[in-house]
Enzyme design. Structure first.
Site, PDB file in Angstrom:
ATOM      1  N   TYR A  55      47.221  20.929  -4.070  1.00 54.27           N
ATOM      2  CA  TYR A  55      46.588  20.616  -2.753  1.00 54.27           C
ATOM      3  C   TYR A  55      46.069  19.138  -2.759  1.00 54.27           C
ATOM      4  O   TYR A  55      46.310  18.354  -2.248  1.00 54.27           O
ATOM      5  CB  TYR A  55      45.769  21.888  -2.544  1.00 54.27           C
ATOM      6  CG  TYR A  55      44.694  21.359  -1.257  1.00 54.27           C
ATOM      7  CD1 TYR A  55      45.336  21.535  -0.081  1.00 54.27           C
ATOM      8  CD2 TYR A  55      43.617  20.934  -1.508  1.00 54.27           C
ATOM      9  CE1 TYR A  55      44.653  21.393   1.151  1.00 54.27           C
ATOM     10  CE2 TYR A  55      42.792  20.657  -0.193  1.00 54.27           C
ATOM     11  CZ  TYR A  55      43.244  20.838   0.925  1.00 54.27           C
ATOM     12  OH  TYR A  55      42.432  20.288   2.011  1.00 54.27           O
TER      13      TYR A  55
ATOM     14  N   GLY B  31      49.396  22.267  14.279  1.00 49.83           N
ATOM     15  CA  GLY B  31      48.381  23.400  13.739  1.00 49.83           C
ATOM     16  C   GLY B  31      47.437  23.947  14.611  1.00 49.83           C
ATOM     17  O   GLY B  31      46.483  24.096  14.184  1.00 49.83           O
TER      18      GLY B  31
HETATM   19  N1  LIG Z   1      38.778  24.216   7.112  1.00 50.06           N
HETATM   20  C1  LIG Z   1      38.095  23.557   6.320  1.00 50.06           C
HETATM   21  O1  LIG Z   1      36.954  23.791   5.824  1.00 50.06           O
HETATM   22  C2  LIG Z   1      38.678  22.073   5.771  1.00 50.06           C
HETATM   23  C3  LIG Z   1      37.997  21.399   4.589  1.00 50.06           C
HETATM   24  C4  LIG Z   1      38.894  20.295   4.322  1.00 50.06           C
HETATM   25  C5  LIG Z   1      39.967  19.904   4.890  1.00 50.06           C
HETATM   26  N2  LIG Z   1      40.442  20.492   6.032  1.00 50.06           N
HETATM   27  C6  LIG Z   1      41.693  20.106   6.692  1.00 50.06           C
HETATM   28  O2  LIG Z   1      41.441  20.049   8.007  1.00 50.06           O
HETATM   29  C7  LIG Z   1      42.672  20.393   8.709  1.00 50.06           C
HETATM   30  C8  LIG Z   1      42.542  21.967   9.523  1.00 50.06           C
HETATM   31  O3  LIG Z   1      41.864  22.550   8.562  1.00 50.06           O
HETATM   32  P1  LIG Z   1      42.036  24.478   9.020  1.00 50.06           P
HETATM   33  O4  LIG Z   1      41.431  25.055   8.057  1.00 50.06           O
HETATM   34  O5  LIG Z   1      41.658  24.491  10.535  1.00 50.06           O
HETATM   35  O6  LIG Z   1      43.568  24.563   8.870  1.00 50.06           O
HETATM   36  P2  LIG Z   1      44.552  25.913   8.355  1.00 50.06           P
HETATM   37  O7  LIG Z   1      43.884  27.099   9.286  1.00 50.06           O
HETATM   38  O8  LIG Z   1      44.508  26.170   7.174  1.00 50.06           O
HETATM   39  O9  LIG Z   1      45.728  25.575   8.989  1.00 50.06           O
HETATM   40  C9  LIG Z   1      46.224  25.020  10.427  1.00 50.06           C
HETATM   41  C10 LIG Z   1      47.484  25.345  10.653  1.00 50.06           C
HETATM   42  O10 LIG Z   1      48.369  24.733  10.019  1.00 50.06           O
HETATM   43  C11 LIG Z   1      49.868  25.138  10.187  1.00 50.06           C
HETATM   44  N3  LIG Z   1      50.880  24.994   9.172  1.00 50.06           N
HETATM   45  C12 LIG Z   1      50.647  25.344   8.016  1.00 50.06           C
HETATM   46  N4  LIG Z   1      51.820  25.089   7.059  1.00 50.06           N
HETATM   47  C13 LIG Z   1      52.626  24.772   8.168  1.00 50.06           C
HETATM   48  C14 LIG Z   1      54.025  24.272   8.009  1.00 50.06           C
HETATM   49  N5  LIG Z   1      54.830  24.199   6.967  1.00 50.06           N
HETATM   50  N6  LIG Z   1      54.693  23.920   9.201  1.00 50.06           N
HETATM   51  C15 LIG Z   1      54.005  23.881  10.496  1.00 50.06           C
HETATM   52  N7  LIG Z   1      52.576  24.394  10.470  1.00 50.06           N
HETATM   53  C16 LIG Z   1      52.018  24.578   9.357  1.00 50.06           C
HETATM   54  C17 LIG Z   1      49.473  26.912  10.356  1.00 50.06           C
HETATM   55  O11 LIG Z   1      50.035  27.353  11.569  1.00 50.06           O
HETATM   56  P3  LIG Z   1      50.400  28.509  12.131  1.00 50.06           P
HETATM   57  O12 LIG Z   1      49.258  29.327  11.913  1.00 50.06           O
HETATM   58  O13 LIG Z   1      51.215  28.660  13.420  1.00 50.06           O
HETATM   59  O14 LIG Z   1      51.500  29.108  11.041  1.00 50.06           O
HETATM   60  C18 LIG Z   1      47.864  26.855  10.531  1.00 50.06           C
HETATM   61  O15 LIG Z   1      47.488  27.696  11.485  1.00 50.06           O
HETATM   62  C19 LIG Z   1      43.750  20.640   7.478  1.00 50.06           C
HETATM   63  O16 LIG Z   1      44.602  19.607   7.402  1.00 50.06           O
HETATM   64  C20 LIG Z   1      42.876  20.842   6.285  1.00 50.06           C
HETATM   65  O17 LIG Z   1      43.640  20.443   5.025  1.00 50.06           O
HETATM   66  C21 LIG Z   1      39.724  21.593   6.386  1.00 50.06           C
END
Ligand SMILES: NC(=O)c1ccc[n+]([C@@H]2O[C@H](COP(=O)([O-])OP(=O)(O)OC[C@H]3O[C@@H](n4cnc5c(N)ncnc54)[C@H](OP(=O)(O)O)[C@@H]3O)[C@@H](O)[C@H]2O)c1
Length: 240
Positions: A152, A12
């Site tokens: 989730y 991702g």
């Molecule tokens: N953002 C926050 O504030 C926050 C808070 C708590 C935890 N986290 C954790 O930190 C990590 C990064 O967060 P984020 O917000 O940057 O993530 P995100 O934008 O929600 O997701 C990252 C990428 O995951 C890929 N993805 C989703 N489902 C998939 C699948 N079935 N197969 C392959 N790729 C898949 C997507 O790729 P494509 O776009 O290429 O489809 C997406 O761009 C995650 O694990 C999240 O749970 C984040």
């Protein structure tokens, strides 16, 4: 572990936190395999930024809820690299649904992307690691379980279990750790009220930045005596 000259895979990594982790790895001298699912153009931007940072990498597409697609992706990885040193399991989906509104589809989507996929990616990664590091992006939701994000939360709880289990199973040559971010980057559909509510639930009363998560990932990669750990990078959210 010194990151320079290592080979890393970040799932991702086209956008957001994964993008930032990939660029930092490249700036520290690692070659980076940039995984994306549907965000090809953003993935190409990540790869271009990796090259601007003075390193190199490849772009790997895969639907990680499919184990056969994970295996195909690693086959492609093998045509570029002889081994793997670092895996960052970052890809995830984040869907709101309380127990009453949790359909089979929502349940499966969350569990498959957030718990099953990181396990099967790590399984393939470990086969390619002599000594290595795996970092899983979890969430405090996996410890406290938010009713409004039921599936989730359960999927991240499963990921925390996967993290501990793999730390045991892959020791001593591979260290496996997790990070639980707080509010860092909000979903695009979040209202100002939802953002403020998330910030209010932290002790530090502000959102973190992708760099806060990047710093924690680098700390775990560079420290060779931590395994099975879950580090909260959440402004104190986990004790509120
Ligand atoms: N953002 C926050 O504030 C926050 C808070 C708590 C935890 N986290 C954790 O930190 C990590 C990064 O967060 P984020 O917000 O940057 O993530 P995100 O934008 O929600 O997701 C990252 C990428 O995951 C890929 N993805 C989703 N489902 C998939 C699948 N079935 N197969 C392959 N790729 C898949 C997507 O790729 P494509 O776009 O290429 O489809 C997406 O761009 C995650 O694990 C999240 O749970 C984040």
């Amino acid at each position: 572990m010194k990151i320079k000259n290592k080979v890393a895979l970040v799932t991702g990594a086209a956008k957001r936190i994964g993008h930032s982790v990939a660029i930092e790895l490249a700036s520290r001298g690692a070659q980076v395999a940039v995984h994306y699912r549907s965000s090809k153009v953003d993935g190409e931007r990540t790869l271009a930024a990796i090259r601007e940072a003075g390193s190199d990498g490849v772009l790997l597409q895969a639907e990680l809820t499919s184990v056969s697609d994970i295996q195909r992706m690693f086959g492609e990885f093998d045509s570029h690299f002889g081994s793997l040193d670092i895996l960052v399991n970052n890809a995830s989906v984040f869907s709101a649904a309380d127990p009453d509104h949790t359909t089979e589809l929502i349940w499966n989507e969350q569990m498959d992307a957030n718990a099953r996929a990181p396990f099967f990616v790590a399984q393939q990664a470990a086969l390619r690691m002599k000594e290595g590091k795996i970092v899983n992006l979890a969430d405090v939701a996996g410890e406290v379980v938010w009713p409004s994000y039921f599936a989730y939360s359960v999927s991240k709880a499963a990921l925390i279990a996967v993290n501990r289990g793999l730390a045991k199973a892959l020791a001593p040559h591979i260290q496996v750790n997790a990070i639980a971010p707080g509010p860092i980057l909000f979903p695009e559909n979040y209202t100002e009220e939802q953002k403020q509510a998330a910030v209010d639930r932290t002790l530090l009363k502000r959102a973190g930045s992708p760099q806060d998560i990047v710093n924690a990932v680098m700390f775990l990669l560079e420290n060779d005596y931590i395994t099975g750990e879950l580090i909260h990078v959440d402004g104190g959210r986990h004790i509120v």
